[in-house]
Design an enzyme around this catalytic site. Structure first.
Site, PDB file in Angstrom:
ATOM      1  N   ASP A  32       0.785  -1.360   0.084  1.00 14.69           N
ATOM      2  CA  ASP A  32      -0.042   0.092   0.052  1.00 14.69           C
ATOM      3  C   ASP A  32       0.732   1.392   0.114  1.00 14.69           C
ATOM      4  OD1 ASP A  32      -2.135  -1.570   0.402  1.00 14.69           O
ATOM      5  OD2 ASP A  32      -1.992  -1.641   2.708  1.00 14.69           O
ATOM      6  N   GLU A 241     -11.366  -0.148  -3.145  1.00 14.88           N
ATOM      7  CA  GLU A 241     -10.782   0.373  -2.168  1.00 14.88           C
ATOM      8  C   GLU A 241      -9.409   1.001  -2.749  1.00 14.88           C
ATOM      9  OE1 GLU A 241      -9.474  -2.985   0.190  1.00 14.88           O
ATOM     10  OE2 GLU A 241      -8.124  -3.769  -1.438  1.00 14.88           O
TER      11      GLU A 241
HETATM   12  O1  FUB Z   1      -3.188  -3.505   3.658  1.00 11.02           O
HETATM   13  C1  FUB Z   1      -4.520  -3.838   3.845  1.00 11.02           C
HETATM   14  C2  FUB Z   1      -5.513  -3.534   2.889  1.00 11.02           C
HETATM   15  O2  FUB Z   1      -5.211  -4.320   1.675  1.00 11.02           O
HETATM   16  C3  FUB Z   1      -5.244  -2.076   2.442  1.00 11.02           C
HETATM   17  O3  FUB Z   1      -6.055  -1.201   3.200  1.00 11.02           O
HETATM   18  C4  FUB Z   1      -6.190  -2.109   1.242  1.00 11.02           C
HETATM   19  O4  FUB Z   1      -6.111  -1.150   0.216  1.00 11.02           O
HETATM   20  C5  FUB Z   1      -5.555  -3.613   0.752  1.00 11.02           C
HETATM   21  O5  FUB Z   1      -4.374  -3.193  -0.058  1.00 11.02           O
END
Ligand code: FUB
Length: 340
Positions: A32, A241
């Site tokens: 991320d 997301e």
């Molecule tokens: O790293 C945890 C979660 O996985 C992140 O918040 C999302 O965007 C995904 O990459």
């Protein structure tokens, strides 16, 4: 994030392909990656993946991270400095678990680290921590940002204003806030309405002190070529997301993960509040279930920071990579294939 039952479904066999880029942070797992240029240096604010021994599920419980580390480099390709732990879960008074994808911002010589974590009710909130230096250490505010919820904060600076785009469905819980109130009995995935408009990223201007929202978060509506909001069933294009906003040649770009279809896609608008029109794919599926990125300009080039699971082969133990991002003359982004 998910990566439970579907874990590995986006994995391209390493033997069949050559990776476009190699991991840039050896010796630990990072994901991320939010990149920013502060003082003409690139700073990276990633998640710090660990194997916490939590079983996989479709809510991403196995992503059980406990601290953040900050990294920096003079330029892409230069040696990377590991600045060590910038914030630890035990030093966040309100947070119980799961430090997910963070981001950072600078204003008036102060640096702000924004991060999602589950509180003691198991509800994702977004916190902020402050430092005098871009690498931290950061001191967390005693409570989450009032009115914050869900995951994946990303800060977009436009002139003197800062905005936060945030949210994520499934394990990111955005669907449980569809009415504006937390629904403890809400779905674990999405609204379950494939023919209705999909859930959208949320967007709010930050207060002058950067510690609160200056307005109630609004929906960033993403529309198709006919101007219709993308629908919940349009899983190859709708928001899941990991949203990021940047500006290129006066146009606002909103890019994000499509989740179970494993793409980073983008949409553009003449204003940061949208509506954003879907334009195409930034990054084809990487190895691993999750995909998450940031886009930053440095020394005349644009860079895509992203992650995959090349170092571990495990969906919750990821590694950060970077590659150049190129635009066509009409403002469209050239799609990147991470396995070529
Ligand atoms: O790293 C945890 C979660 O996985 C992140 O918040 C999302 O965007 C995904 O990459």
């Amino acid at each position: 994030a998910s990566g439970g039952a579907a874990s590995g479904s986006a994995t391209s066999p390493a033997s069949a392909s050559r990776y476009l880029s190699q991991p840039i942070i050896p010796g630990m797992y990072t994901a991320d990656p939010s990149a920013h240029v502060f003082n003409n240096r690139i700073y990276l604010y990633p998640s710090h993946d660990i194997d916490a021994g939590v079983p996989d599920d479709d809510q991403g419980s196995h992503f059980a991270m406990r601290d953040y580390r900050v990294f920096s480099m003079d330029r892409v390709g230069a040696p990377i400095t590991d600045h060590g732990v910038a914030l630890d879960l035990k030093d966040v008074p309100w947070a119980a678990r799961q430090l997910w994808a963070p981001d950072a911002a600078e204003k008036n010589g102060k640096y702000f680290l924004y991060f999602p974590a589950k509180d003691r009710q198991d509800i994702f909130r977004i916190g902020v921590a402050v430092s005098d230096r871009p690498e931290g250490p950061f001191k967390a505010e005693p409570t989450p940002i009032p009115g914050s919820f869900s995951i994946d904060p990303a800060i977009f600076r436009d002139g003197n204003e800062h905005y936060m785009v945030f949210g994520g469905i499934w394990g990111g819980q955005l669907q449980r806030w569809a009415t504006g109130q937390w629904n403890p009995n809400g779905s674990n995935s999405d609204l379950g309405q494939p023919d209705r408009p999909a859930l959208t990223p949320k967007f709010a201007k930050m207060s002058a002190d950067m510690l609160t929202f200056a307005e109630t978060p609004r929906d960033l509506v993403i529309v198709d070529e006919a101007g219709q909001p993308l629908k919940g069933g349009d899983t190859s294009r709708r928001f899941f997301e990991g949203a990021w906003m940047h500006k290129h040649n006066g146009l606002y770009y909103l890019s994000y993960s499509t989740g179970e279809t494993h793409r980073i896609v983008y949409a553009t608008s003449q204003t940061p509040y949208g509506p954003f029109t879907y334009r195409g794919v930034v990054l084809e599926p990487v190895q691993g279930w999750t995909t998450h990125h940031s886009i930053v300009q440095h020394e005349g080039k644009w860079w895509l920071f992203y992650h995959d699971t090349q170092m571990s082969g495990k969906t919750h133990l990821r590694n950060v990579k970077v590659t150049e991002l190129r635009y066509n003359s009409d403002g469209t982004i050239q799609t990147i294939n991470p396995m070529r």
